[in-house]
Design a protein around this motif. Structure first.
Motif, PDB file in Angstrom:
ATOM      1  N   LEU A   7       0.866  -1.112   0.136  1.00  0.00           N
ATOM      2  CA  LEU A   7       0.116  -0.046  -0.040  1.00  0.00           C
ATOM      3  C   LEU A   7       0.652   1.052   0.154  1.00  0.00           C
ATOM      4  N   THR A   8       0.286   2.298  -0.661  1.00  0.00           N
ATOM      5  CA  THR A   8       1.042   3.614  -0.554  1.00  0.00           C
ATOM      6  C   THR A   8       0.250   4.182   0.480  1.00  0.00           C
ATOM      7  N   ILE A   9       1.155   4.774   1.412  1.00  0.00           N
ATOM      8  CA  ILE A   9       0.424   5.508   2.605  1.00  0.00           C
ATOM      9  C   ILE A   9       0.808   6.947   2.285  1.00  0.00           C
ATOM     10  N   VAL A  10      -0.350   7.828   2.314  1.00  0.00           N
ATOM     11  CA  VAL A  10      -0.158   9.156   2.052  1.00  0.00           C
ATOM     12  C   VAL A  10      -0.136   9.835   3.354  1.00  0.00           C
ATOM     13  N   GLU A  11       0.640  10.944   3.343  1.00  0.00           N
ATOM     14  CA  GLU A  11       0.860  11.737   4.414  1.00  0.00           C
ATOM     15  C   GLU A  11      -0.344  12.873   4.381  1.00  0.00           C
ATOM     16  N   GLY A  12      -0.820  13.028   5.608  1.00  0.00           N
ATOM     17  CA  GLY A  12      -2.106  14.046   5.685  1.00  0.00           C
ATOM     18  C   GLY A  12      -2.212  14.573   7.047  1.00  0.00           C
ATOM     19  N   SER A  13      -3.469  14.977   7.271  1.00  0.00           N
ATOM     20  CA  SER A  13      -3.793  15.629   8.608  1.00  0.00           C
ATOM     21  C   SER A  13      -4.845  14.643   9.303  1.00  0.00           C
ATOM     22  N   ALA A  14      -5.355  13.626   8.613  1.00  0.00           N
ATOM     23  CA  ALA A  14      -6.297  12.792   9.567  1.00  0.00           C
ATOM     24  C   ALA A  14      -5.454  12.031  10.550  1.00  0.00           C
ATOM     25  N   LEU A  15      -4.439  11.312  10.117  1.00  0.00           N
ATOM     26  CA  LEU A  15      -3.781  10.531  11.146  1.00  0.00           C
ATOM     27  C   LEU A  15      -2.330  10.571  10.657  1.00  0.00           C
ATOM     28  N   THR A  16      -1.368  10.500  11.743  1.00  0.00           N
ATOM     29  CA  THR A  16       0.093  10.568  11.422  1.00  0.00           C
ATOM     30  C   THR A  16       0.536   9.038  10.735  1.00  0.00           C
ATOM     31  N   LEU A  17       1.662   9.161  10.271  1.00  0.00           N
ATOM     32  CA  LEU A  17       2.189   7.889   9.626  1.00  0.00           C
ATOM     33  C   LEU A  17       2.141   6.906  10.463  1.00  0.00           C
ATOM     34  N   ALA A  18       2.618   7.090  11.612  1.00  0.00           N
ATOM     35  CA  ALA A  18       2.778   6.040  12.780  1.00  0.00           C
ATOM     36  C   ALA A  18       1.278   5.291  13.027  1.00  0.00           C
ATOM     37  N   GLN A  19       0.488   6.193  13.259  1.00  0.00           N
ATOM     38  CA  GLN A  19      -0.759   5.567  13.418  1.00  0.00           C
ATOM     39  C   GLN A  19      -1.482   5.010  12.501  1.00  0.00           C
ATOM     40  N   LYS A  20      -1.109   5.306  11.146  1.00  0.00           N
ATOM     41  CA  LYS A  20      -1.688   4.538  10.025  1.00  0.00           C
ATOM     42  C   LYS A  20      -1.030   3.336   9.689  1.00  0.00           C
ATOM     43  N   LYS A  21       0.471   3.419  10.136  1.00  0.00           N
ATOM     44  CA  LYS A  21       1.113   1.891  10.056  1.00  0.00           C
ATOM     45  C   LYS A  21       0.608   1.093  11.000  1.00  0.00           C
ATOM     46  N   ASP A  22       0.321   1.525  12.174  1.00  0.00           N
ATOM     47  CA  ASP A  22      -0.153   0.533  13.315  1.00  0.00           C
ATOM     48  C   ASP A  22      -1.500   0.150  12.995  1.00  0.00           C
ATOM     49  N   LEU A  23      -2.523   1.090  12.494  1.00  0.00           N
ATOM     50  CA  LEU A  23      -3.798   0.138  12.055  1.00  0.00           C
ATOM     51  C   LEU A  23      -3.738  -0.494  11.075  1.00  0.00           C
ATOM     52  N   LEU A  24      -3.077  -0.387   9.960  1.00  0.00           N
ATOM     53  CA  LEU A  24      -2.735  -1.182   9.021  1.00  0.00           C
ATOM     54  C   LEU A  24      -2.138  -2.676   9.422  1.00  0.00           C
ATOM     55  N   HIS A  25      -1.395  -2.723  10.521  1.00  0.00           N
ATOM     56  CA  HIS A  25      -0.664  -3.664  11.033  1.00  0.00           C
ATOM     57  C   HIS A  25      -1.879  -4.498  11.915  1.00  0.00           C
ATOM     58  N   ARG A  26      -2.791  -3.785  12.557  1.00  0.00           N
ATOM     59  CA  ARG A  26      -3.741  -4.520  12.960  1.00  0.00           C
ATOM     60  C   ARG A  26      -4.683  -5.007  12.233  1.00  0.00           C
ATOM     61  N   LEU A  27      -4.894  -4.307  11.257  1.00  0.00           N
ATOM     62  CA  LEU A  27      -6.022  -4.925  10.319  1.00  0.00           C
ATOM     63  C   LEU A  27      -5.459  -6.140   9.585  1.00  0.00           C
ATOM     64  N   ALA A  28      -4.261  -6.182   9.344  1.00  0.00           N
ATOM     65  CA  ALA A  28      -3.481  -7.303   8.482  1.00  0.00           C
ATOM     66  C   ALA A  28      -3.767  -8.484   9.355  1.00  0.00           C
ATOM     67  N   ARG A  29      -3.485  -8.098  10.798  1.00  0.00           N
ATOM     68  CA  ARG A  29      -3.596  -9.568  11.811  1.00  0.00           C
ATOM     69  C   ARG A  29      -5.204 -10.035  11.698  1.00  0.00           C
ATOM     70  N   VAL A  30      -6.218  -9.071  11.755  1.00  0.00           N
ATOM     71  CA  VAL A  30      -7.330  -9.215  11.561  1.00  0.00           C
ATOM     72  C   VAL A  30      -7.814 -10.228  10.276  1.00  0.00           C
ATOM     73  N   GLU A  31      -7.150  -9.740   9.268  1.00  0.00           N
ATOM     74  CA  GLU A  31      -7.100 -10.454   8.038  1.00  0.00           C
ATOM     75  C   GLU A  31      -6.708 -11.839   8.167  1.00  0.00           C
ATOM     76  N   GLY A  32      -5.555 -12.076   8.792  1.00  0.00           N
ATOM     77  CA  GLY A  32      -4.935 -13.354   8.898  1.00  0.00           C
ATOM     78  C   GLY A  32      -5.995 -14.205   9.942  1.00  0.00           C
ATOM     79  N   GLN A  33      -6.532 -13.427  11.000  1.00  0.00           N
ATOM     80  CA  GLN A  33      -7.513 -14.080  11.692  1.00  0.00           C
ATOM     81  C   GLN A  33      -8.758 -14.843  10.758  1.00  0.00           C
ATOM     82  N   LEU A  34      -9.218 -13.958   9.876  1.00  0.00           N
ATOM     83  CA  LEU A  34     -10.423 -14.257   9.082  1.00  0.00           C
ATOM     84  C   LEU A  34     -10.063 -15.280   8.332  1.00  0.00           C
ATOM     85  N   ARG A  35      -8.876 -15.304   7.824  1.00  0.00           N
ATOM     86  CA  ARG A  35      -8.256 -16.474   6.625  1.00  0.00           C
ATOM     87  C   ARG A  35      -8.290 -18.032   7.750  1.00  0.00           C
TER      88      ARG A  35
END
Length: 103
Positions: free
Chosen positions: A6-34
């Protein structure tokens, strides 16, 4: 999911670290669902449904926690980035409405 997928864009909604952490959490959920899908495919005896239900509940809870983290990060980041008190209050009100709508 790899971060490079994924291309992670920088903006004012979330910091880069926050986005990476959320994406990591969602990847784990994706693994759980598999894993849940595999459990369902392999279910053989009625007792197997207990394991499926347990894993579904764990995935749901992990997704709920990701949602809360998204809102928390949004409140912190967007309030900090607000130009003035009125803007911060407007953002907080908008995020509260999102919480009311989706939680």
């Amino acid at each position: 999911m790899a971060d490079s997928a994924l291309t992670i864009v920088e903006g004012s909604a979330l910091t880069l670290a926050q986005k990476k952490d959320l994406l990591h959490r969602l990847a784990r959920v994706e693994g759980q669902l598999r894993g849940v899908q595999r459990l369902i495919a392999m279910a053989d005896v009625p007792g197997d449904c207990n394991a499926v239900a347990q894993q579904m509940a764990a995935a749901r809870k992990a997704l709920d926690r990701s949602f809360v983290q998204l809102l928390t990060a949004s409140i912190v980041t967007q309030s900090a980035n607000a130009e003035d008190l009125h803007s911060a209050q407007a953002r907080a009100s908008s995020l509260a409405a999102m919480l009311d709508k989706f939680a």
